[in-house]
Design an enzyme around this catalytic site. Sequence first.
Site, PDB file in Angstrom:
ATOM      1  N   ARG A   1       0.804  -1.213   0.000  1.00  0.00           N
ATOM      2  CA  ARG A   1       0.000   0.000   0.000  1.00  0.00           C
ATOM      3  C   ARG A   1       0.842   1.270   0.000  1.00  0.00           C
ATOM      4  O   ARG A   1       0.615   2.166  -0.812  1.00  0.00           O
ATOM      5  CB  ARG A   1      -0.933   0.021   1.226  1.00  0.00           C
ATOM      6  CG  ARG A   1      -2.260  -0.657   1.018  1.00  0.00           C
ATOM      7  CD  ARG A   1      -2.758  -1.283   2.293  1.00  0.00           C
ATOM      8  NE  ARG A   1      -1.846  -2.330   2.735  1.00  0.00           N
ATOM      9  CZ  ARG A   1      -1.896  -3.581   2.264  1.00  0.00           C
ATOM     10  NH1 ARG A   1      -2.809  -3.910   1.402  1.00  0.00           N
ATOM     11  NH2 ARG A   1      -1.041  -4.487   2.656  1.00  0.00           N
ATOM     12  N   THR A   2       1.800   1.365   0.905  1.00  0.00           N
ATOM     13  CA  THR A   2       2.561   2.608   1.019  1.00  0.00           C
ATOM     14  C   THR A   2       3.356   2.883  -0.251  1.00  0.00           C
ATOM     15  O   THR A   2       3.341   4.002  -0.781  1.00  0.00           O
ATOM     16  CB  THR A   2       3.497   2.566   2.240  1.00  0.00           C
ATOM     17  OG1 THR A   2       2.723   2.315   3.413  1.00  0.00           O
ATOM     18  CG2 THR A   2       4.231   3.876   2.405  1.00  0.00           C
TER      19      THR A   2
ATOM     20  N   ARG B   1      11.415   3.662   2.971  1.00  0.00           N
ATOM     21  CA  ARG B   1      11.045   2.760   4.069  1.00  0.00           C
ATOM     22  C   ARG B   1      12.259   1.921   4.411  1.00  0.00           C
ATOM     23  O   ARG B   1      12.990   1.461   3.523  1.00  0.00           O
ATOM     24  CB  ARG B   1       9.880   1.851   3.679  1.00  0.00           C
ATOM     25  CG  ARG B   1       9.655   0.735   4.713  1.00  0.00           C
ATOM     26  CD  ARG B   1       8.346   0.019   4.523  1.00  0.00           C
ATOM     27  NE  ARG B   1       7.232   0.871   4.907  1.00  0.00           N
ATOM     28  CZ  ARG B   1       5.976   0.455   4.973  1.00  0.00           C
ATOM     29  NH1 ARG B   1       5.671  -0.793   4.672  1.00  0.00           N
ATOM     30  NH2 ARG B   1       5.028   1.272   5.341  1.00  0.00           N
TER      31      ARG B   1
ATOM     32  N   HIS C   1       5.543   6.296  11.285  1.00  0.00           N
ATOM     33  CA  HIS C   1       5.000   6.149   9.935  1.00  0.00           C
ATOM     34  C   HIS C   1       4.131   7.380   9.665  1.00  0.00           C
ATOM     35  O   HIS C   1       2.906   7.307   9.621  1.00  0.00           O
ATOM     36  CB  HIS C   1       4.177   4.870   9.832  1.00  0.00           C
ATOM     37  CG  HIS C   1       3.890   4.428   8.429  1.00  0.00           C
ATOM     38  ND1 HIS C   1       4.082   5.242   7.329  1.00  0.00           N
ATOM     39  CD2 HIS C   1       3.413   3.254   7.935  1.00  0.00           C
ATOM     40  CE1 HIS C   1       3.746   4.590   6.233  1.00  0.00           C
ATOM     41  NE2 HIS C   1       3.336   3.379   6.574  1.00  0.00           N
TER      42      HIS C   1
ATOM     43  N   LYS D   1      25.804  -4.712  -1.178  1.00  0.00           N
ATOM     44  CA  LYS D   1      27.256  -4.856  -1.366  1.00  0.00           C
ATOM     45  C   LYS D   1      28.035  -4.237  -0.209  1.00  0.00           C
ATOM     46  O   LYS D   1      29.265  -4.262  -0.209  1.00  0.00           O
ATOM     47  CB  LYS D   1      27.688  -4.171  -2.669  1.00  0.00           C
ATOM     48  CG  LYS D   1      26.968  -4.666  -3.917  1.00  0.00           C
ATOM     49  CD  LYS D   1      27.379  -3.815  -5.121  1.00  0.00           C
ATOM     50  CE  LYS D   1      26.598  -4.184  -6.368  1.00  0.00           C
ATOM     51  NZ  LYS D   1      26.947  -3.317  -7.513  1.00  0.00           N
TER      52      LYS D   1
END
Length: 305
Positions: free
Chosen positions: A52-53, A102, A131, A81
């Site tokens: 969703r986000t 995120r 959030h 890496k």
Amino acid sequence: MLRHLIQPLDFTTEEFDDLFRLANKIIQNPENYLDVCKGKLLASLFFEPSTRTRLSFESAMLRLGGQVVGFSDAKVSSTAKGESLQDTIRTVENYADICAMRHPKEGAALLAAKAMTRMPIINAGDGGHQHPTQTLADLLTIDYYKKRFDNLTIGVCGDLKFGRTIHSLVRAMNRYEGVKFVFISPDELRMPKTFKDEIAKENYIETSDLSEAIKNGLDILYMSRVQRERFVSEEEYLRLKDFFILDKEKMNLAKEDMIVLHPLPRVNEISTEIDDDPRAVYFEQARFGMYVRMALIMFLLGLEA
């Protein structure tokens, strides 16, 4: 001045109001905003899985006429890496105009923001911490259905220990007059003390009885899932995951105008049998999330409304 959104308190309540006014203008006339971000690029950096986000941010930018670059799996970035987060961010800001990130580690968004020199960063969730854009979606939904932010009784239920959406919502709503909280959770998943310490003691209670909390007259019930990814012990997760289930029987105890919010995804904590209840507004909440992110992108890029 370069602005970021790392946690809800980065914006004043007046700036929230401006964002919601803009979001509502976009909802009413989306065709007026089709080219606002033409020539702009959003870097969508998702070091942790999201549906969703991520799609909400990417849809928001595309609907504004901009474009999107980035990744949805940390394994395809150079951090796999051994590159530092700061180096990744400093590199990306050479290519994009704004970034939504995120990350599974708490504080990662703030660390990234400190490395920025010209690109606004939006915290799309950092571990169990914050959030803020979900909170914007939550507030826009509350504004739409309740027409106010003050003098509300809000029940937050489920994983209050790790629930970053709940942490952000409580911080944001605590700034309004007359707001009371009912923290509903098993003992193992209680709201952390650091968040409770920000709230006047008379403005919250804690309980493990969802039915009783609903019966006592909630204006808003914010449900959340028990997050498997935050548990070290699978056994502990399985023991707690179905602790609360909102069903028709419990909804019959609620006020006629109580609304049910959920940041999604849900697992078992809300029965599908209440999806058609007009008080269940969580899918509309997801739609509002796209519009408020459109408004946020415009705000941080300094674009005219």
